[in-house]
Write an enzyme that holds these catalytic residues in place. Sequence first.
Site, short mmCIF file in Angstrom:
data_model
loop_
_atom_site.label_atom_id
_atom_site.label_comp_id
_atom_site.label_asym_id
_atom_site.label_seq_id
_atom_site.Cartn_x
_atom_site.Cartn_y
_atom_site.Cartn_z
N PRO A 254 0.81 -1.11 0.10
CA PRO A 254 -0.02 -0.08 -0.04
C PRO A 254 0.84 1.17 0.02
O PRO A 254 1.76 1.41 0.78
CB PRO A 254 -0.71 -0.02 1.54
CG PRO A 254 -0.67 -1.56 1.58
CD PRO A 254 0.33 -2.24 1.04
N GLU A 255 0.62 2.11 -0.96
CA GLU A 255 1.27 3.55 -0.90
C GLU A 255 0.26 4.66 -0.63
O GLU A 255 -0.97 4.45 -0.18
CB GLU A 255 1.87 3.40 -2.52
CG GLU A 255 2.85 2.42 -2.49
CD GLU A 255 3.70 2.39 -3.93
OE1 GLU A 255 3.52 3.49 -4.43
OE2 GLU A 255 4.21 1.36 -4.27
N LYS B 202 2.08 8.02 3.69
CA LYS B 202 1.84 6.44 3.97
C LYS B 202 1.44 6.20 5.53
O LYS B 202 1.75 5.13 6.04
CB LYS B 202 3.32 5.89 3.76
CG LYS B 202 3.66 5.65 2.18
CD LYS B 202 4.91 4.69 2.02
CE LYS B 202 4.95 4.41 0.74
NZ LYS B 202 5.92 3.39 0.49
#
Length: 391
Positions: free
Chosen positions: A2-3, A54
């Site tokens: 996940p970014e 993030k």
Amino acid sequence: MPEGPELHLASHFVNEACKELVFGGCVEKSPISRNPAVPFESSAYCISASARGKELRLTLSPLPGAQPPREPLALIFRFGMSGSFQLAPGDALPPHAHLRFYTAPPGPRLALCFVDIRRFGRWDLGGQWQPGRGPCVLLEYERFRENVLRNLVDKAFDRPICEALLDQRFFNGIGNYLRAEILHRLKIPPFQKARTVLEALQQRRQSPELTLSQKIKAKLQNPDLLELCHSVTQALPPSLSQPSDLLLLCPTGGKGYGPESGEDFAAFRAWLRCYSVPGMSSLRDRHGRTIWFQGDAGPLAPKGGRSRMKKSKGAQRGPEDRMEDPPLPSKPPSRTRRARRGPPRQTTAQQPKGTSIQQDPEDPPVLGKRKRMGRLATSGHRRAPKPKHQG
């Protein structure tokens, strides 16, 4: 993994899924998680979320009259390689649900779960964004751009641009698949010096004669690198630009932490032009992260680094071609092979020294080779026993 866009969508998902729900009781932590327990209990509270780069902030806010009386509590989540939030029935929790928030009666009992298959995700109490992270590339564009261009003297920009893009002090929210897509769309070699790429942006000025709509159109049609860091997510497929998907998409499916099927994932794979796309080349940067590209790698490409090309689906593919990292051998090498190998080289990546924002702290350390297994493995034969002295 996940970014920034996925964290942003996750915050939207939490807000949409929980806006009509009332939670109650204690927060439950999985016994196998090494993250801290969450000392929060309330008879009635609501949950909201926000994202920055993030990181995701989850806020637990007691409702008026809730017992015991207490102040709101905020937690900061970093999703690591596989983190996501899911809303599930309380009696059918998803596997790897390491933190659970249960709804209060009446009504069916539900649980908002932080699910993390690979357990690299982290949460911290207090609600403060991690110190040292730069402005968010998605939500704080003007501050993000100023922060980068004002600090080009930093030694981080002596490095290749592909490595600088992962430095969360300057590119908070950019990760591995985004850096590949951004550089590919701008035809920038990944191992070009970062300062060389970015210094030209300090002199870039738009004509004052352009109207606002013309300036916006020019940015969208011919963006520079910093503008594309901000706008590339706006070019995601429409189904991925809305917070409707429960699971956060990880482009490296097949490793046990991202969906491999479904319309949304198929649309995402179709959107990718470079990252893990057949016909593209790849190299590992100095942190062991794979960068995908096309054409020249750039003057700072690692010496001796062997570029690997992703084969097309029609090409003959072995097991090592179906994943980014080749699998470990199923059997240990023979003793004679171990003897010929010699001592393994020690690298910085083999000896991680704690969390570093410059190295994208969500990523797991690169694993080194196994240690030599004593004299038997080193020499390839048993040493003859020493004769006993007769005395």
